[in-house]
Motif scaffolding. Structure first.
Motif, short mmCIF file in Angstrom:
data_model
loop_
_atom_site.label_atom_id
_atom_site.label_comp_id
_atom_site.label_asym_id
_atom_site.label_seq_id
_atom_site.Cartn_x
_atom_site.Cartn_y
_atom_site.Cartn_z
N ARG A 1 -67.63 -75.74 83.10
CA ARG A 1 -67.94 -76.76 84.14
C ARG A 1 -69.21 -77.47 83.81
NH1 ARG A 1 -64.34 -76.52 86.71
NH2 ARG A 1 -65.38 -77.96 88.54
N SER B 1 -57.47 -72.86 67.87
CA SER B 1 -57.55 -71.88 69.06
C SER B 1 -56.40 -70.81 68.87
CB SER B 1 -57.42 -72.56 70.66
OG SER B 1 -56.25 -73.34 70.86
N LEU B 2 -55.34 -71.22 68.30
CA LEU B 2 -54.15 -70.28 68.11
C LEU B 2 -54.45 -69.71 66.70
CD1 LEU B 2 -51.00 -72.07 69.46
CD2 LEU B 2 -52.03 -70.15 70.58
N GLN C 1 -64.29 -66.09 78.50
CA GLN C 1 -63.88 -67.25 79.54
C GLN C 1 -62.67 -66.73 80.17
OE1 GLN C 1 -63.49 -70.44 76.91
NE2 GLN C 1 -61.29 -70.44 76.85
N LEU D 1 -63.39 -77.41 80.70
CA LEU D 1 -62.44 -76.65 81.66
C LEU D 1 -63.00 -75.38 82.16
CD1 LEU D 1 -59.27 -77.26 79.31
CD2 LEU D 1 -59.64 -78.03 81.53
N PHE D 2 -64.03 -74.73 81.06
CA PHE D 2 -64.46 -73.46 81.65
C PHE D 2 -65.78 -73.17 81.97
CE2 PHE D 2 -60.64 -72.88 78.88
CZ PHE D 2 -60.14 -72.21 79.56
N ASP E 1 -61.20 -67.58 69.38
CA ASP E 1 -62.29 -67.88 70.31
C ASP E 1 -63.52 -67.81 69.39
OD1 ASP E 1 -63.49 -68.44 72.85
OD2 ASP E 1 -64.03 -66.43 73.31
N LEU F 1 -58.99 -75.54 90.25
CA LEU F 1 -60.25 -75.98 90.83
C LEU F 1 -60.42 -77.48 90.60
CD1 LEU F 1 -62.77 -75.07 92.50
CD2 LEU F 1 -63.73 -74.71 89.95
N GLU F 2 -60.08 -77.72 89.32
CA GLU F 2 -60.41 -79.31 88.72
C GLU F 2 -59.52 -80.11 89.73
OE1 GLU F 2 -62.16 -79.10 85.66
OE2 GLU F 2 -62.52 -81.19 85.97
N ARG G 1 -63.93 -76.44 75.97
CA ARG G 1 -64.43 -75.16 76.87
C ARG G 1 -65.56 -75.64 77.83
NH1 ARG G 1 -67.12 -69.94 74.16
NH2 ARG G 1 -64.98 -69.34 74.50
N ARG H 1 -53.79 -72.85 85.43
CA ARG H 1 -54.86 -71.78 85.42
C ARG H 1 -55.80 -71.94 86.63
NH1 ARG H 1 -56.38 -71.68 79.14
NH2 ARG H 1 -56.64 -73.93 79.36
N THR I 1 -57.60 -66.48 73.96
CA THR I 1 -57.87 -67.17 75.43
C THR I 1 -56.32 -67.38 75.94
OG1 THR I 1 -57.67 -69.17 74.09
CG2 THR I 1 -59.93 -68.50 74.94
N GLN I 2 -55.27 -67.10 75.06
CA GLN I 2 -53.92 -67.33 75.68
C GLN I 2 -53.02 -66.04 75.45
OE1 GLN I 2 -52.85 -70.27 76.65
NE2 GLN I 2 -54.85 -71.32 75.91
N LEU J 1 -59.10 -72.30 86.83
CA LEU J 1 -59.93 -73.35 86.72
C LEU J 1 -59.25 -74.96 86.82
CD1 LEU J 1 -62.79 -71.77 84.53
CD2 LEU J 1 -62.97 -72.92 86.61
N VAL J 2 -58.07 -74.92 86.04
CA VAL J 2 -57.36 -76.04 86.08
C VAL J 2 -57.14 -76.37 87.53
CG1 VAL J 2 -55.25 -77.34 85.58
CG2 VAL J 2 -56.49 -75.81 83.71
#
Lengths: 348, 278
Positions: free
Chosen positions: B244, B222-223, A174, B241-242, B227, A76-77, B238, A71, A219-220, A73-74
């Motif tokens: 930051r 999450s599944l 997100q 990872l999102f 959200d 970027l990490e 989150r 992804r 999110t997925q 952001l990953v």
């Protein structure tokens, strides 16, 4: 069996030493022969990168391309953690994340000298003085199940229709494709596109009325499409052309429509990582992805608009359809606040 | 030298585990703890003050504990009788039950979550069965509800309740129950004064396993709920990872760790006291 017999003789030791040296030196020879270029990108890009881009590039430059799909952001990490000793050379990420990467000084600017095809793409696709460029623009519309909902939706407003109680799936804020939903809600509450992006308050208020219709917020992406294809969900919106039409092509009973209020462009960015290995190959890779030849091949399979002006607009989008551009710098500045508000207001 | 000699050689057996955990768990944990107590380079508890001042964060804590407790309770209710059956079964029956418990562990959590998505949807078997039994008037959605989350999570974690209880019960002499009956104890007394105290060590272990896994689960919620239902674990993920925001992420991680350890240690102590008194 005599245990002593397995003790190595001087001769076998010597033989082993020679073989060992040969083994150690072999990788150095191999390294000299094939250059490797590591490209970071989205997991969803893997199929077309590996079937179209990589073979063409490897053939032309005699280098091996390793595509790491994850992804934005990953990616970027990874770039932050490896700053100073980058192992990836090129990164394909969403524009909002590109802005963060520029801020942290992780990108090497693209120049017309190193990337001649920059001159061929639409100027709107080159960002922050060439820090990154868009190679393709997937668009966002509404995906619907063609069995449970045979009449395609005509407007974004249909997602808010009470008859779809518990049948609508939307992306999380997100996820990059989730952001335009705020602007859609702003448009539906009577604002123009610029006003809807500048002030999201009206959008949030409108979104509250969507809550009874929500099956879930994903999110997925694969999970969301699973729900749509099984008929548990009737619509996903905003839905990305690159994913939805891919599933349709694979035979899923879904379709993607462009609502009357217009669609949103989802620019996919590509950039060279500062300090990454194989700098020449990295610029060459970017140049290839901006070239008309590859983009013409990719626009079809990725169901996206090409940024190279020599490639015609793909079928499916009418000429008078409005394509809204998103102000990603504005998004980058406000996104965390929006996510906080979203968590509180959209919670179960 | 003398100190080394006095060291029990048996304690050396744990050295590989201690070394491994110290390096890959202890050290990162210390770094994480440190991160949450430092704001702008100076030691501070400001991030905790900010966290606990927000009602939303209290809701997240409540979500986390409510789901973890529900999953633990349902796992106990399902797992305990299963463990008793497993301990008393013989031969092929016992092997069959063991395989049925252990084999599903080899199926990934993601696969299980997707399977539950099919089972729990409106035209899925659960909804249809409830309509057929006239419990529901019309098919309803279980997917993306707390009930659905608990059902799916119990499926993932229940082996970790059954196996510790079983491993304790199989060492218990079955004649103890018969002896109690011979001495005139009724089923009620036999259960509370014989069976319960004997299986208590297994229950404590099982509860600790399931609770600590359920309180920190990330993929399953999450599944299965998405959200709109944040827990401390999903908020931590989150944040890093999102958003930051390592400050918030390390704060939520520390809150989660403290809560989990407190509940596990506290319940173990309580039940030992309860078990010892009876």
């Amino acid at each position: 069996m005599d245990v002593n017999s397995i003790r190595p003789s001087r001769r076998t030791l010597l033989r082993g030493a020679v073989a060992g040296t040969a083994l150690l030196s072999a990788p150095a020879i191999l390294r000299a022969q094939t250059k490797e270029l590591v490209v970071g990108g989205a997991a969803g890009h893997k199929p077309w990168v590996e079937s179209i881009v990589v073979p063409a590039f490897e053939k032309k430059y005699g280098a091996k391309v390793i595509f790491e799909g994850t992804r934005s952001l990953v990616n970027l990490e990874k770039m932050q953690k490896n700053k100073g000793s980058q192992y990836m050379s090129v990164v394909q990420m969403d524009d909002p994340v590109m802005i963060l990467a520029v801020k942290e000084g992780l990108l090497e600017p693209l120049t017309p000298a190193k990337v001649p095809n920059l001159a061929e793409i639409t100027p709107a696709a080159i960002h922050m003085d060439g820090m990154w460029a868009n190679y393709l623009q997937p668009w966002l519309g509404i995906a619907h199940n063609t069995k449970t909902m045979p009449t395609p939706p005509k407007s974004w407003a249909e997602m808010f229709d009470p008859k779809y109680k518990g049948r609508i799936v939307i992306p999380s804020l997100q996820n990059t494709e989730g952001l335009p939903l705020l602007f859609v809600a702003g448009l539906l509450s009577g604002l123009g596109i610029d006003a809807a992006q500048a002030d999201v308050d009206a959008g949030f208020k409108k979104l509250a009325s969507l809550k009874p219709n929500l099956l879930t917020i994903y999110t997925q992406q694969p999970q969301a499409y699973n729900l749509l294809e099984q008929g548990e969900a009737s619509m996903i919106g905003p839905a990305m052309s690159s994913y939805a039409l891919e599933r349709k092509a694979a035979g899923a009973p879904i379709d993607l429509v462009a609502p009357a209020e217009g669609v949103f462009a989802m620019p996919s960015g590509i950039a060279v990582i500062k300090g990454g290995p194989q700098s020449d190959l990295a610029f060459a890779y970017v140049n290839e992805l901006l070239g008309a030849e590859l983009q013409a091949q990719l626009a079809g399979p990725t169901h996206s608009l090409a940024t190279n002006t020599a490639v015609p607009r793909p079928a499916g989008l009418s000429a008078d359809l409005e394509i809204h551009q998103i102000d990603w710098a504005n998004v980058a500045a406000k996104r965390n606040d929006w996510i906080s508000r979203w968590d509180r207001e959209m919670a179960l | 030298m003398t100190g080394f000699r006095r060291l029990d050689p048996v304690s050396l057996l744990v050295a590989p585990a201690v070394g491994y955990l110290g390096l890959v768990y202890g050290l990162p944990l210390l770094l994480l703890l440190g991160h949450s107590f430092v704001v702008d380079g100076t030691p501070s508890i400001a991030s905790f003050v900010r966290f606990f001042a927000d009602p939303f964060d209290w809701m997240v804590i409540a979500n986390t504990l409510r789901i973890a407790l529900a999953v633990t309770l349902v796992s106990l209710v399902i797992g305990w009788p299963t463990a008793i059956a497993l301990a008393r079964a013989k031969g092929a029956a016992q092997a069959a039950i063991l395989v049925a418990i252990i084999l599903p562990l080899s199926v990934g959590v993601v696969v299980k979550a997707f399977a539950w998505q099919i089972v729990l949807r409106r035209d899925g078997v659960v909804s249809q069965a409830l309509v057929w039994l006239h419990v529901w008037d019309e098919p309803q959605r279980l997917l993306f509800t707390e009930t659905g989350l608990v059902v799916g999570a119990v499926n993932v974690f229940v082996p970790f309740m059954i196996l510790p209880i079983y491993s304790v019960l199989k060492l218990v002499d079955p004649r103890l129950d018969e002896a109690a009956a011979t001495l005139g104890a009724g089923p009620f007394f036999r259960f509370f004064l014989v069976a319960l105290p004997l299986s208590l060590p297994g229950i404590v272990t099982g509860v600790a396993f399931v609770f600590s896994m359920a309180v920190s689960m990330y993929v399953v919620p999450s599944l299965l709920i998405g959200d709109r239902f944040q827990t401390l674990a999903t908020l931590t993920g989150r944040s890093f990872l999102f958003m930051r925001n390592p400050q918030l992420g390390s704060t939520t991680a520390v809150v989660l760790l403290v809560l989990a350890v407190a509940v596990v240690v506290g319940s173990a102590k309580l039940s030992r006291r309860f078990g010892g008194a009876s």
